[in-house]
Design an enzyme around this catalytic site. Structure first.
Site, PDB file in Angstrom:
ATOM      1  N   ALA A   9       0.172 -16.942 -11.201  1.00 24.24           N
ATOM      2  CA  ALA A   9       0.604 -16.350 -12.581  1.00 24.24           C
ATOM      3  C   ALA A   9       0.296 -14.926 -12.828  1.00 24.24           C
ATOM      4  O   ALA A   9       0.611 -14.258 -13.578  1.00 24.24           O
ATOM      5  CB  ALA A   9      -0.091 -17.088 -13.629  1.00 24.24           C
ATOM      6  N   ARG A  14      -4.342  -4.150  -9.924  1.00 25.69           N
ATOM      7  CA  ARG A  14      -4.821  -3.108  -8.917  1.00 25.69           C
ATOM      8  C   ARG A  14      -3.801  -2.904  -7.806  1.00 25.69           C
ATOM      9  O   ARG A  14      -4.110  -2.006  -7.098  1.00 25.69           O
ATOM     10  CB  ARG A  14      -6.229  -3.599  -8.344  1.00 25.69           C
ATOM     11  CG  ARG A  14      -7.341  -3.568  -9.427  1.00 25.69           C
ATOM     12  CD  ARG A  14      -8.553  -3.799  -8.786  1.00 25.69           C
ATOM     13  NE  ARG A  14      -8.927  -5.318  -8.749  1.00 25.69           N
ATOM     14  CZ  ARG A  14      -9.804  -6.024  -8.304  1.00 25.69           C
ATOM     15  NH1 ARG A  14     -10.893  -5.318  -7.350  1.00 25.69           N
ATOM     16  NH2 ARG A  14      -9.867  -7.380  -8.759  1.00 25.69           N
ATOM     17  N   THR A  88      -8.859 -19.259 -14.398  1.00 21.90           N
ATOM     18  CA  THR A  88      -8.342 -20.255 -13.744  1.00 21.90           C
ATOM     19  C   THR A  88      -8.287 -21.746 -14.536  1.00 21.90           C
ATOM     20  O   THR A  88      -7.460 -22.647 -14.119  1.00 21.90           O
ATOM     21  CB  THR A  88      -9.198 -20.412 -12.588  1.00 21.90           C
ATOM     22  OG1 THR A  88     -10.570 -20.191 -12.946  1.00 21.90           O
ATOM     23  CG2 THR A  88      -8.932 -18.989 -11.563  1.00 21.90           C
ATOM     24  N   ASN A 382      34.571  -2.281  30.694  1.00 25.08           N
ATOM     25  CA  ASN A 382      33.813  -0.807  30.772  1.00 25.08           C
ATOM     26  C   ASN A 382      34.376  -0.286  29.537  1.00 25.08           C
ATOM     27  O   ASN A 382      35.608   0.040  29.542  1.00 25.08           O
ATOM     28  CB  ASN A 382      34.041  -0.385  31.983  1.00 25.08           C
ATOM     29  CG  ASN A 382      33.063   0.963  32.093  1.00 25.08           C
ATOM     30  OD1 ASN A 382      31.956   0.630  32.374  1.00 25.08           O
ATOM     31  ND2 ASN A 382      33.641   2.154  31.943  1.00 25.08           N
TER      32      ASN A 382
END
Length: 461
Positions: A9, A14, A88, A382
């Site tokens: 989430a 940073r 958390t 070719n």
């Protein structure tokens, strides 16, 4: 029954990016895709991703992801939104209405911890079930644990307390065992105490570690390699994780019989498949869903991406993307294959040749300075130096078809849509605009004019 919940989430400020942190890539997969991938060897009843910052972007990336498609072997992905990122513990609280009545175990993983091995997760779950723990947490012994909370256990690895780094005494700081942030909970036990979590801390967040104080028994399991639990918080961490992943991948392939000349200059995604006796030269990079068969030599200075390379192929100073090269063919130097090019066996694609969405039959050659786009070549064709298929009319792309054993003279232009039959010879310098039947010579250029005794008039003084 085991359900997994992946914490995904956060924004990751940073990282200095508008992209959610879990969608940054590591070795060809996003961080969260890697976490999901690490669970593919585990029998899972539910897969839940907890999203927040730019949730729709995370959902779209995973549902339409290149590594996590809908797979009948796994339950479909579920998304639970954490509208406010309050820690958390708060994230796992969002599962309460979704896991009501669930009687199994909940594995909690972090979407920004991408190096965790499947074997480590299986060991954590096995210990949890064997001891019938209320909670089992993954721990690691760090060489320098400064800044991490310390985990203290008894002789049976039962957790006695977790002490934050700033609260540790000097004696406690000598303990290098830290909490890795990976948990396995017996959900009915966790469900009872989740509503009781408090945000009594400087951050005003609800921490999942606080649940350990209310559960019993709680056991710690040490990870064998502490690098597995390293999290990604900034670009330097991402670079460190890349180095670790590259070391793992290269060690694996060298052990399996692949020669890497100057491994430090080579990068290989862990989605790449290599066979024994492949040789990878310096400054070569292998990306995505690439496979290279035995006896092939790639590089130096080549990039192969999402491509299949057959046996005994050489690719020298070239780029091959989303393409197929069959056995015994030679690519380069300085060739570019892209857009689903397919090269047959025993072919040569040489210096400064670009192929886009072009299929070339066995034993055909495009040796120098040519562009073939949206073309199909038969066998033993070719292509002379400087040949171009003019495939774009300013609005649409058109096909060029060239039959078996046809020879295109140097500096020719084939204006598509056009079909050249078998055993056709195109004279050098021709601009071919109409279809050519089998067994023909086609000359499409102005007749040469020679004027004897002609001189450029001198300008008047």
């Amino acid at each position: 029954m085991v359900a997994i919940a992946i914490l995904a989430a956060g924004r990751g400020t940073r990282m200095k990016s508008d992209l959610p942190k879990v969608l940054h890539e590591l070795g060809g997969l996003t961080l969260v895709e890697r976490v999901l991938q690490s669970c593919q060897e585990i029998q899972i009843s539910r897969r839940i991703v907890i999203v927040g910052y730019r949730a729709e972007l995370v959902k779209e990336a995973l549902i339409g992801g290149k590594e996590i498609p809908e797979n009948p072997q796994f339950p479909p992905l579920e998304f639970v939104e954490q509208t406010e990122q309050l820690g958390t513990g708060h994230a796992i609280q969002q599962l309460l209405p979704h896991l009501e009545g669930f009687q199994g175990d909940l594995l909690v993983l972090n979407g920004d911890v991408p190096l965790l091995r499947a074997e480590t997760i299986k060991q954590l779950i096995a210990v949890h079930k064997q001891h019938q723990n209320s909670a089992t947490l993954l721990t690691a012994n760090l060489p320098n644990p400064q800044g991490y909370g310390r985990v203290f256990t008894d002789s049976q690895n039962l957790v006695e307390q977790i002490v934050e780094d700033r609260d540790c005494t000097q004696a406690q700081k000598q303990n290098h065992r830290i909490n890795a942030g990976v948990y396995c909970f017996h959900w009915p036990d966790l469900e009872k105490i989740l509503p009781e979590l408090k945000a009594d801390n400087d951050q005003k967040e609800y921490y999942l570690t606080d649940t350990v104080n209310f559960l019993s028994p709680v056991m710690a399991v040490d990870v064998e390699d502490y690098q597995e639990i390293l999290g990604i918080n900034d670009r330097k961490h991402l670079a460190t994780a890349c180095d670790i992943l590259q070391t793992r991948v290269k060690d694996k392939w060298m052990t399996a019989g692949v020669t890497l000349l100057d491994p430090n200059s080579i990068t290989i995604d862990d989605t790449v498949e290599l066979q024994p006796d492949v040789v990878i030269e310096p400054q070569t990079h292998l990306r995505g869903k690439t496979s290279i068969a035995s006896g092939s030599r790639i590089g130096p200075g080549s990039l192969i991406e999402n491509s299949q390379i057959g046996e005994n192929v050489t690719v020298l100073y070239s780029v091959v993307s989303d393409s197929i090269v069959a056995e015994n063919s030679r690519i380069g130097p300085y060739a570019h294959l892209r857009g689903h090019a397919e090269i047959g066996a025993n072919c040569r694609v040489g210096n400064f040749v670009e192929l886009k969405n072009t299929q070339i039959g066995d034993r055909s050659n495009v040796a120098h300075l040519s562009y073939l786009g949206d073309a199909t070549l038969g066998e033993k064709v070719n292509i002379g130096a400087g040949t171009i298929t003019a495939n774009y009319d300013g609005k649409n792309k058109h096909k060029t078809q060239i039959g078996n054993q046809t020879k295109i003279g140097s500096n020719s232009v084939l204006v598509a849509p056009i079909t050249l039959g078998q055993d056709v010879t195109v004279a050098a310098g021709s601009v071919v605009t109409e279809d050519v039947p089998n067994d023909c010579l086609v000359i499409a250029r102005s007749r040469q004019v020679v004027k004897p005794g002609w001189k450029l008039k001198e300008p008047k003084k």
